[in-house]
Design a protein around this motif. Structure first.
Motif, PDB file in Angstrom:
ATOM      1  N   HIS A  96       0.835  -1.200   0.000  1.00 57.98           N
ATOM      2  CA  HIS A  96       0.000   0.000   0.000  1.00 57.98           C
ATOM      3  C   HIS A  96       0.879   1.264   0.000  1.00 57.98           C
ATOM      4  CE1 HIS A  96      -3.805   2.177   1.417  1.00 57.98           C
ATOM      5  NE2 HIS A  96      -2.861   3.092   1.512  1.00 57.98           N
ATOM      6  N   HIS A 100       1.838   4.192  -3.106  1.00 57.43           N
ATOM      7  CA  HIS A 100       1.708   5.656  -3.031  1.00 57.43           C
ATOM      8  C   HIS A 100       2.883   6.356  -3.720  1.00 57.43           C
ATOM      9  CE1 HIS A 100      -1.968   6.274  -1.007  1.00 57.43           C
ATOM     10  NE2 HIS A 100      -1.631   5.664   0.114  1.00 57.43           N
ATOM     11  N   HIS A 106      -5.927   7.657  -3.325  1.00 55.34           N
ATOM     12  CA  HIS A 106      -6.548   6.336  -3.263  1.00 55.34           C
ATOM     13  C   HIS A 106      -7.481   6.159  -4.452  1.00 55.34           C
ATOM     14  CE1 HIS A 106      -5.413   6.684   1.149  1.00 55.34           C
ATOM     15  NE2 HIS A 106      -4.796   5.606   0.746  1.00 55.34           N
ATOM     16  N   PHE A 110      -4.492   3.765  -8.190  1.00 55.70           N
ATOM     17  CA  PHE A 110      -3.717   3.368  -7.018  1.00 55.70           C
ATOM     18  C   PHE A 110      -4.061   1.928  -6.613  1.00 55.70           C
ATOM     19  CE2 PHE A 110      -3.945   2.654  -2.431  1.00 55.70           C
ATOM     20  CZ  PHE A 110      -2.622   2.825  -2.052  1.00 55.70           C
TER      21      PHE A 110
HETATM   22 ZN   LIG Z   1      -3.018   5.101   1.546  1.00 56.03          ZN
END
Ligand SMILES: [Zn+2]
Length: 136
Positions: A96, A100, A106, A110
């Motif tokens: 995660h 980024h 988000h 992503f």
């Molecule tokens: Zn995040």
């Protein structure tokens, strides 16, 4: 050092036999944090090249309410208490934060990057949430 002795693993720490409970707790925490750093670096180094990103720095945090964060400079912050979760959950958080470095949001783009490495990320995220927010 953690080694199996019969059924239960035993953690041996360099402490006097009459060490105060606070001293034992501090030593266990320091050991866990060292192990966390070692594991997180291994997983960051595993996923970053696969995802085409470069991380620059890892900081362990004990911040409330977040398990990790990433900055556009490539600096990654991860909560050391993630060590209490299954390896799959740790990998989800690592992926995660690395995702980024591709997309600082988000957005669907992503989540597509996350899903490319962790297809079952929805279930893992739920597992992280049911355990509650991190606490220092
Ligand atoms: Zn995040």
């Amino acid at each position: 050092m953690l080694r199996a002795q019969g059924a239960a693993p035993v953690l041996r720490l360099p402490l006097p036999a009459d060490a105060a409970p606070e001293a034992i707790a501090a030593a266990v925490r320091a050991w866990l944090q060292a192990e966390a750093r070692r594991l997180f670096v291994l997983r960051l180094d595993h996923f970053a090249p696969r995802m085409g990103v470069r991380w620059t720095r890892l900081a362990l945090t004990s911040a409330r309410a977040r398990w990790g964060s990433a900055s556009s400079t490539g600096a990654i912050r991860l909560h050391w208490r993630l060590m209490h979760f299954r390896p799959e959950v740790v990998d989800y958080v690592v992926v995660h934060e690395l995702a980024h470095l591709r997309h600082m949001d988000h957005s669907p783009r992503f989540w597509a990057v996350v899903a490319s490495e962790v297809p079952d990320h929805v279930a893992l995220r739920r597992e992280l949430r049911t355990e509650g927010a991190p606490h220092s």
